[in-house]
Design an enzyme around this catalytic site. Structure first.
Site, PDB file in Angstrom:
ATOM      1  CD  GLU A 189      -0.391  -5.295   6.543  1.00 51.13           C
ATOM      2  OE1 GLU A 189      -0.287  -5.852   5.424  1.00 51.13           O
ATOM      3  OE2 GLU A 189      -0.766  -4.109   6.676  1.00 51.13           O
ATOM      4  CG  HIS A 191      -3.160  -3.230   4.254  1.00 46.02           C
ATOM      5  ND1 HIS A 191      -2.150  -2.600   4.943  1.00 46.02           N
ATOM      6  CD2 HIS A 191      -3.814  -2.274   3.568  1.00 46.02           C
ATOM      7  CE1 HIS A 191      -2.184  -1.300   4.686  1.00 46.02           C
ATOM      8  NE2 HIS A 191      -3.186  -1.081   3.853  1.00 46.02           N
ATOM      9  CB  CYS A 223      -0.976  -0.078   1.170  1.00 49.94           C
ATOM     10  SG  CYS A 223      -2.421   0.948   0.943  1.00 49.94           S
TER      11      CYS A 223
HETATM   12  N1  GLN Z   1      -3.422   6.354   1.122  1.00 46.28           N
HETATM   13  C1  GLN Z   1      -2.175   6.067   1.778  1.00 46.28           C
HETATM   14  C2  GLN Z   1      -1.030   6.822   1.122  1.00 46.28           C
HETATM   15  O1  GLN Z   1      -1.231   7.441   0.147  1.00 46.28           O
HETATM   16  C3  GLN Z   1      -1.870   4.585   1.752  1.00 46.28           C
HETATM   17  C4  GLN Z   1      -2.850   3.833   2.598  1.00 46.28           C
HETATM   18  C5  GLN Z   1      -2.340   2.580   3.183  1.00 46.28           C
HETATM   19  O2  GLN Z   1      -1.120   2.294   3.201  1.00 46.28           O
HETATM   20  N2  GLN Z   1      -3.239   1.816   3.756  1.00 46.28           N
HETATM   21  O3  GLN Z   1       0.064   6.763   1.593  1.00 46.28           O
END
Ligand code: GLN
Length: 205
Positions: free
Chosen positions: A185, A183, A86
């Site tokens: 994890e 995610h 992410c």
């Molecule tokens: N929206 C977040 C970002 O731009 C990422 C979100 C996440 O890691 N769950 O960094």
């Protein structure tokens, strides 16, 4: 052979990734060290690294200030396996645009030739879970948890697409580098962490 895998602990889902990596080690019968890392010196000791989900602008700024950004880039460019989750996948990209506010001038690692759309599926309240297939790495069914997740809107020709959801690219790979918008994890199933641990192990040999 003993492996050392670190989780970048500047901000984000650090504990969850330490626990999932520990379960992956246990299930694979691998002996090694799993550690949280923050400083250039700690990062330089690793065989593999997870950059967790969180907030990419914060992870980028703080790692720039403490000198980690430069070491991370050198280590990954020279072959250290990395799993970017992410915000971690955003860090690996060379271009990141927010879906609403557009271009964000945030520090990135510029490792992969990909353009990211941040918050591609909406904000926190639009978080969701859905089934993802990553057939090419033998994970046909995986519960993808999406929280303010990015998608990959453009890929260079050297990037392998591992998964799409609703026509958006949500997992990619290039050699030693894996990125997921969701995610792994946050679910019980540690298949993706096991895949990553095996990758670290095979590239260490
Ligand atoms: N929206 C977040 C970002 O731009 C990422 C979100 C996440 O890691 N769950 O960094």
């Amino acid at each position: 052979m003993s492996l050392t895998i670190g989780v970048l602990s500047i901000q984000g889902d650090v504990q969850e990734n330490l626990l999932s990596t520990k379960s992956a080690f246990d299930e694979l019968g691998i002996d090694g060290t799993i550690t949280d890392v923050k400083t250039p010196d700690e990062i330089s000791q690793l065989d593999g690294l997870i950059i967790p989900g969180g907030e990419s602008t914060t992870i980028g700024q703080l790692s720039l200030v403490n000198g980690s950004l430069k070491v991370l880039k050198e280590k990954i460019d020279s072959g250290m396996p990395v799993l970017g989750i992410c915000a971690g996948m955003i860090m690996l990209s060379n271009t990141a645009n927010d879906r609403v506010v557009g271009k964000t001038d945030q520090p990135l690692l510029d490792i992969l030739d990909i353009t990211l759309e941040r918050n591609s599926f909406g904000r926190q309240r639009e978080s969701f879970e859905t089934e993802i297939s990553m057939d090419s790495i033998n994970i046909p069914k995986f519960n993808g948890v999406f929280i303010r997740a990015p998608s990959v809107s453009d890929v260079g020709s050297d990037i392998e697409i591992l998964a799409k959801y609703n026509d958006k690219i949500v997992a990619i790979k290039k050699e030693n580098v894996i990125g997921t918008a969701f995610h792994p994890e946050l679910v019980e199933d540690v298949s993706l962490h096991k895949y990553f641990v095996n990758l670290v192990s095979s590239l260490k040999n």
